[in-house]
Design a protein around this motif. Structure first.
Motif, PDB file in Angstrom:
ATOM      1  N   THR A 289       5.907 -13.403   6.090  1.00 53.34           N
ATOM      2  CA  THR A 289       5.493 -12.450   7.163  1.00 53.34           C
ATOM      3  C   THR A 289       5.301 -13.873   8.332  1.00 53.34           C
ATOM      4  O   THR A 289       4.984 -14.994   7.856  1.00 53.34           O
ATOM      5  CB  THR A 289       4.002 -11.913   7.124  1.00 53.34           C
ATOM      6  OG1 THR A 289       3.056 -13.120   6.376  1.00 53.34           O
ATOM      7  CG2 THR A 289       4.111 -11.112   6.111  1.00 53.34           C
ATOM      8  N   THR A 290       5.696 -13.466   9.593  1.00 56.21           N
ATOM      9  CA  THR A 290       5.674 -14.424  10.894  1.00 56.21           C
ATOM     10  C   THR A 290       4.213 -14.327  11.424  1.00 56.21           C
ATOM     11  O   THR A 290       3.555 -13.368  11.295  1.00 56.21           O
ATOM     12  CB  THR A 290       6.715 -13.951  12.000  1.00 56.21           C
ATOM     13  OG1 THR A 290       6.461 -12.799  12.058  1.00 56.21           O
ATOM     14  CG2 THR A 290       8.009 -14.001  11.262  1.00 56.21           C
TER      15      THR A 290
ATOM     16  N   HIS B  61       1.460 -13.973  13.816  1.00 61.05           N
ATOM     17  CA  HIS B  61       1.099 -13.167  15.299  1.00 61.05           C
ATOM     18  C   HIS B  61       0.310 -13.520  16.043  1.00 61.05           C
ATOM     19  O   HIS B  61      -0.243 -13.012  17.066  1.00 61.05           O
ATOM     20  CB  HIS B  61       0.524 -11.923  14.488  1.00 61.05           C
ATOM     21  CG  HIS B  61       1.676 -11.094  14.068  1.00 61.05           C
ATOM     22  ND1 HIS B  61       2.659 -10.327  14.709  1.00 61.05           N
ATOM     23  CD2 HIS B  61       1.607 -10.219  12.668  1.00 61.05           C
ATOM     24  CE1 HIS B  61       3.386  -9.624  13.934  1.00 61.05           C
ATOM     25  NE2 HIS B  61       2.956  -9.529  12.802  1.00 61.05           N
TER      26      HIS B  61
ATOM     27  N   TYR C  34       0.865  -5.352  10.525  1.00 61.43           N
ATOM     28  CA  TYR C  34       1.063  -5.454   9.266  1.00 61.43           C
ATOM     29  C   TYR C  34       2.254  -5.195   8.876  1.00 61.43           C
ATOM     30  O   TYR C  34       3.103  -4.183   9.042  1.00 61.43           O
ATOM     31  CB  TYR C  34      -0.049  -4.573   8.447  1.00 61.43           C
ATOM     32  CG  TYR C  34      -1.207  -5.268   8.373  1.00 61.43           C
ATOM     33  CD1 TYR C  34      -1.720  -6.213   7.406  1.00 61.43           C
ATOM     34  CD2 TYR C  34      -2.280  -5.320   9.441  1.00 61.43           C
ATOM     35  CE1 TYR C  34      -3.150  -6.869   7.280  1.00 61.43           C
ATOM     36  CE2 TYR C  34      -3.551  -5.686   9.369  1.00 61.43           C
ATOM     37  CZ  TYR C  34      -3.849  -6.472   8.387  1.00 61.43           C
ATOM     38  OH  TYR C  34      -5.080  -7.119   8.283  1.00 61.43           O
ATOM     39  N   THR C  35       2.832  -5.883   7.852  1.00 60.62           N
ATOM     40  CA  THR C  35       4.115  -5.642   7.190  1.00 60.62           C
ATOM     41  C   THR C  35       3.699  -4.707   5.890  1.00 60.62           C
ATOM     42  O   THR C  35       2.911  -5.094   4.931  1.00 60.62           O
ATOM     43  CB  THR C  35       4.959  -6.774   6.484  1.00 60.62           C
ATOM     44  OG1 THR C  35       5.160  -7.684   7.511  1.00 60.62           O
ATOM     45  CG2 THR C  35       5.963  -6.348   5.601  1.00 60.62           C
TER      46      THR C  35
ATOM     47  N   MET D  75      -0.373  -9.805   6.485  1.00 60.91           N
ATOM     48  CA  MET D  75      -0.132 -10.271   8.060  1.00 60.91           C
ATOM     49  C   MET D  75      -0.678 -11.537   7.898  1.00 60.91           C
ATOM     50  O   MET D  75      -1.560 -12.080   7.112  1.00 60.91           O
ATOM     51  CB  MET D  75      -0.999  -9.335   8.725  1.00 60.91           C
ATOM     52  CG  MET D  75      -0.998  -9.865  10.314  1.00 60.91           C
ATOM     53  SD  MET D  75      -1.842  -8.932  11.300  1.00 60.91           S
ATOM     54  CE  MET D  75      -3.572  -9.368  10.934  1.00 60.91           C
ATOM     55  N   SER D  76      -0.033 -12.453   8.653  1.00 62.18           N
ATOM     56  CA  SER D  76      -0.381 -13.741   8.966  1.00 62.18           C
ATOM     57  C   SER D  76      -0.453 -13.948  10.419  1.00 62.18           C
ATOM     58  O   SER D  76       0.265 -13.387  11.371  1.00 62.18           O
ATOM     59  CB  SER D  76       0.676 -14.773   8.492  1.00 62.18           C
ATOM     60  OG  SER D  76       2.066 -14.248   9.027  1.00 62.18           O
TER      61      SER D  76
ATOM     62  N   THR E 236       4.093 -19.146   9.369  1.00 64.20           N
ATOM     63  CA  THR E 236       4.466 -17.892   8.599  1.00 64.20           C
ATOM     64  C   THR E 236       3.533 -18.219   7.351  1.00 64.20           C
ATOM     65  O   THR E 236       2.913 -19.278   6.897  1.00 64.20           O
ATOM     66  CB  THR E 236       5.726 -18.168   8.448  1.00 64.20           C
ATOM     67  OG1 THR E 236       6.201 -19.287   7.675  1.00 64.20           O
ATOM     68  CG2 THR E 236       6.690 -17.994   9.605  1.00 64.20           C
TER      69      THR E 236
END
Length: 251
Positions: free
Chosen positions: A5-6, A8, A23-24, A148-149, A155
């Motif tokens: 996850t990238t 944010h 969120y992914t 999420m990150s 990341t």
């Protein structure tokens, strides 16, 4: 399964009413909460990471629990509950000792939520090495999980064990035409039911594509994003979890 996850940036659910949009969703990778009501995950990150336990499989819901790791000092765990338009329960807990997350090595956590009993701990043995617990008097029924990150320009790398997160019951739902995904086997069968049986007995099969004209059966691996392409001769079926009403979201 590995997911990245990238970052944010300076994003905080307390000030963003649509935090779930960042969120992914794990359902896109075939991960839907099992009947055990828990997940086990390995995380590697220099920043903060959050896990969303949502009332919706696609995460688009104002009813959820939000769990933050390594928040602020690196030793803090954050828990939030949202139901409707505002957060109605928020708590922070400082975890003394090693920082929760690390830039170069994975840290393993488990999260469980059986009947609103929220528990979090370290390691892969659920209910051992617990460092957080809270019982919700009005439990939210969890249908989906997101990750999420945020913060520090970093990341996050996540590893999930599908066997702890997926429980199939032999039911399938249509998920499009032909799957545009990696396969684990291609077979010639006499009828679609045989394809179902083959997928049920394969440890890494999340679904299958079946050709109605040629009776070809392509078993699809679960450790990937779910995608399909138009092909009228094929139908892509994907496993349901804990009943036909809890099938993986293909959208």
């Amino acid at each position: 399964m590995e997911i990245t996850t990238t970052d944010h940036g300076q994003l905080d659910g307390l000030f963003n009413p649509n935090i779930y949009l960042y969120y992914t969703r794990l359902s896109a990778y075939g991960i839907v909460p099992s009947s055990g009501r828990y997940i086990v995950v390995d995380v590697k990150s220099c920043g903060n990471v959050f896990v969303l336990l949502s009332a919706s499989q696609n995460l688009v819901s104002d009813n959820f629990y939000e769990l933050g790791f390594d928040v602020l000092s690196g030793f803090n765990f954050v828990f939030r509950r949202k139901s409707g338009t505002s957060y109605n329960y928020t708590s922070n807990k400082t975890i003394y000792g090693h920082k929760l997350l690390n830039c170069v090595e994975y840290r393993r956590f488990w999260i469980s939520w059986n009947s609103g009993d929220i528990r979090v701990g370290k390691g892969n043995a659920v209910n051992l090495r617990e460092f957080y617990q809270w019982r919700d008097p009005n439990p939210i029924s969890i249908e989906g999980v997101g990750i999420m990150s945020v913060h520090n320009g970093s990341t996050a790398d996540w590893k999930f064990n599908n066997s702890s997160s997926i429980e199939a019951n032999g039911r399938y739902t249509k998920c499009g035409d032909r799957a545009d995904m990696q396969s684990v086997a291609t077979l010639k069968v006499k009828h679609r039911f045989a394809c179902t049986v083959k997928c049920n007995t394969h440890a890494n099969c999340i679904g299958y594509s079946y050709n109605n004209k040629t009776a070809d059966c392509v078993l699809i691996a679960g450790n990937q994003m779910i995608k399909s392409i138009d092909d009228n001769d094929w139908v892509f079926y994907i496993k349901c979890l804990e009943g036909a009403h809890r099938c993986i979201n293909c959208g």
